[in-house]
Design an enzyme around this catalytic site. Structure first.
Site, mmCIF file in Angstrom:
data_model
loop_
_atom_site.group_PDB
_atom_site.id
_atom_site.type_symbol
_atom_site.label_atom_id
_atom_site.label_comp_id
_atom_site.label_asym_id
_atom_site.label_seq_id
_atom_site.Cartn_x
_atom_site.Cartn_y
_atom_site.Cartn_z
ATOM 1 N N HIS A 36 0.838 -1.203 0.000
ATOM 2 C CA HIS A 36 0.000 0.000 0.000
ATOM 3 C C HIS A 36 0.872 1.253 0.000
ATOM 4 C CE1 HIS A 36 -2.968 -2.863 1.993
ATOM 5 N NE2 HIS A 36 -3.677 -2.381 0.989
ATOM 6 N N GLU A 154 -1.590 -3.911 -8.959
ATOM 7 C CA GLU A 154 -1.748 -4.998 -9.928
ATOM 8 C C GLU A 154 -1.787 -6.365 -9.259
ATOM 9 O OE1 GLU A 154 1.360 -4.429 -12.777
ATOM 10 O OE2 GLU A 154 0.401 -2.688 -13.694
#
EC number: 6.3.2.1
Length: 516
Positions: A36, A154
């Site tokens: 993150h 992704e």
């Protein structure tokens, strides 16, 4: 800017109204980790101006959990998450309660149903309704925040594909930017659920990234991936396979066409913990084909695109112009194919450059970069380019240059004749009137005279007709090309559009954007 944490819609909206800034939005469910943080850092790095704010949401969405899954167990620690987000570059955090996102409950709001052709592949085959819940909450969050850009990872590839498709079909005017899967030093993909693993389970789970890495290494050497062998490795390490497939990365369906970009996708259970991972499979670096008629701005835009993304730039039109210049300078009749063959047979054609901006073309060691843009060359190049020997010779040269990929080429038959297996094909065009205006500006800048824009437009239409009607490699849009009409767009607008299209087809993991 003072860092803020908001929990209500009212607080968030009041703050947003004060900022007068474009929002870069990164949705999370909390349980933040270095993956993150990487998204936040990249979003900060790629801000296009200072008048942009990075907003991170933390909301554990119950709609994407099935009965018996880990909704109640999912990591929740707002203070730790806030510390990680702010240290990575977030400007604000929105951590709403359920009622803030779904006032009156989820049943009071529309729900998104993902097409079964996408939902029922991979993760969605086992997690019924999961991606419906993801899509529904994303639409709710977007409606409340109204961001300019959405940043996603992704790692959750199926989720990314579904959200891209959702935004495309609903014409949601939010740019989606995605970044590659991040891993720890052992190669283990970061995930909030990794915290569930015991020490012994973590040892067993290490076989997941190890097997994927080994499979990719074997594939890159030209060997066939042995899924049975991978499955046996997982079994030996007490990993229960949910799926282990090679799929098309966009339809998510199993494929045997390994000559195109593929995805080796895996989901396993380690104890009670569900883990997913993947790797992209590609035999060579990407090839981008940009075709279009004369004066559409291909050279300028393609050169900028290559520089921005770190590709080799191949100006095939310049190659045909260089050959035409050689024929003119040697006073050879353009219809004398014997003489043309003789002079080209022993000629040396090459590009030289110290940078993308300063790329020059040489023929027989003569720099003809400027000479080939003369009106005389322009008027004759189509006649020379239609000759079979010339096209075959230059097509072979172009294919040799692009043998290993990592290249963007522009011309008129790149996607149809030179690189028919290109990973992305663009047909860049504009109206004859627009192209005539651009041609006039270019001639004026280079010091050439011209009669009128009307005459230039007439010449362009004649050139289009010749290029489209020639028997060998005519100008035409490839069946799988994306058409981009550039009337009224400046170079920067076209470049942004091209990069967005490129990123929808080529993941960051396959071709990372170079640092500026």
């Amino acid at each position: 800017m003072v860092r803020k944490i908001f929990q209500t819609n009212a607080e968030l909206k009041d703050w947003l109204s004060e900022q007068n800034s474009a929002i870069i939005f990164i949705p999370t469910m909390g349980g933040l980790h270095p993956g993150h943080q990487y998204l936040i850092q990249k979003a900060k790095e790629r801000k296009t101006n200072t008048n942009q704010i990075i907003l991170v949401s933390i909301f554990v969405n119950p709609l994407q959990f099935s009965k018996g899954e880990d909704f109640k167990k999912y990591p929740r620690n707002i203070n730790r998450d806030a510390e990680l987000a702010f240290s990575a570059g977030a400007d604000a955090i929105w951590a709403p309660d359920y009622d803030e996102v779904f006032p009156g409950g989820a049943d009071s709001h529309f729900k998104i149903e993902v097409p079964k052709t996408l939902h029922n592949q991979l993760c969605g085959a086992e997690r019924k309704g999961h991606f419906d819940g993801v899509a529904t909450v994303i639409i709710r969050l977007i409606k409340i925040i109204k961001p300019k850009k959405l940043v996603l990872g992704e790692k959750d590839w199926q989720q990314l594909i579904i959200i891209r498709k959702l935004f495309q079909e609903l014409s949601i005017p939010v740019k989606i930017e995605s970044y590659s899967t991040q891993r720890d030093q052992s190669g283990f993909a970061y995930s909030s659920r990794n915290s569930y693993l015991s020490d012994s389970e973590r040892v067993n789970a290490q076989s997941l990234p190890n097997a994927i890495k080994e499979a990719k290494t074997e594939f890159d050497k030209g060997k066939v991936i042995n899924l049975t062998k991978i499955a046996s490795i997982f079994k030996e390490n007490n990993l229960k396979i949910e799926y282990l497939k090679i799929v098309d990365p966009f339809s998510l369906k199993e494929t045997e066409n390994i000559n195109r970009l593929c995805l080796l996708a895996v989901a396993v259970k380690c104890g009670s913990t569900r883990l997913i991972d993947h790797t992209f499979l590609m035999h060579r670096k990407p090839i981008i084909a940009i075709d279009g008629p004369a004066g559409a701005g291909k050279s300028t835009v393609t050169k900028a695109f290559a520089k921005k993304l770190g590709f080799i730039y191949l100006d095939t039109g310049a190659m045909y112009r260089a050959v035409t210049w050689l024929i003119i300078s040697n006073s050879i009749d353009p219809n004398d194919q014997v003489e043309i063959k003789n002079i080209l047979k022993d000629s040396k054609l090459e590009f030289k450059s110290s940078s993308f901006v300063e790329q020059k073309i040489f023929i027989n060691n003569i720099d003809v970069t400027e000479k080939i843009r003369s009106p005389k060359v322009t008027s004759m190049v189509s006649e020379i380019a239609k000759q079979q020997f010339v096209r075959e010779l230059l097509t072979r040269k172009q294919q040799v240059i692009g043998n290993n990929g990592g290249l963007v080429a522009e011309g008129r038959d790149i996607g149809t004749a030179v690189f028919p297996d290109a990973d992305l094909k663009i047909f860049l065009t504009a109206s004859p009137t627009e192209r005539a205006k651009r041609r006039a500006l270019d001639l004026h800048k280079r010091g050439y005279e011209f009669s009128s824009i009307e005459d230039l437009e007439k010449e362009i239409k004649e050139r289009d007709k010749k290029d489209s009607e020639r028997k060998i490699a005519p100008l035409k849009k490839a069946q799988d090309a994306i058409e981009l009409v550039t009337d009224g767009m400046n170079i920067e607008d076209v470049l942004k559009e091209l990069i967005d299209i490129f990123r929808s087809k080529i993941p960051e993991e396959v071709w990372p954007t170079p640092n500026s």
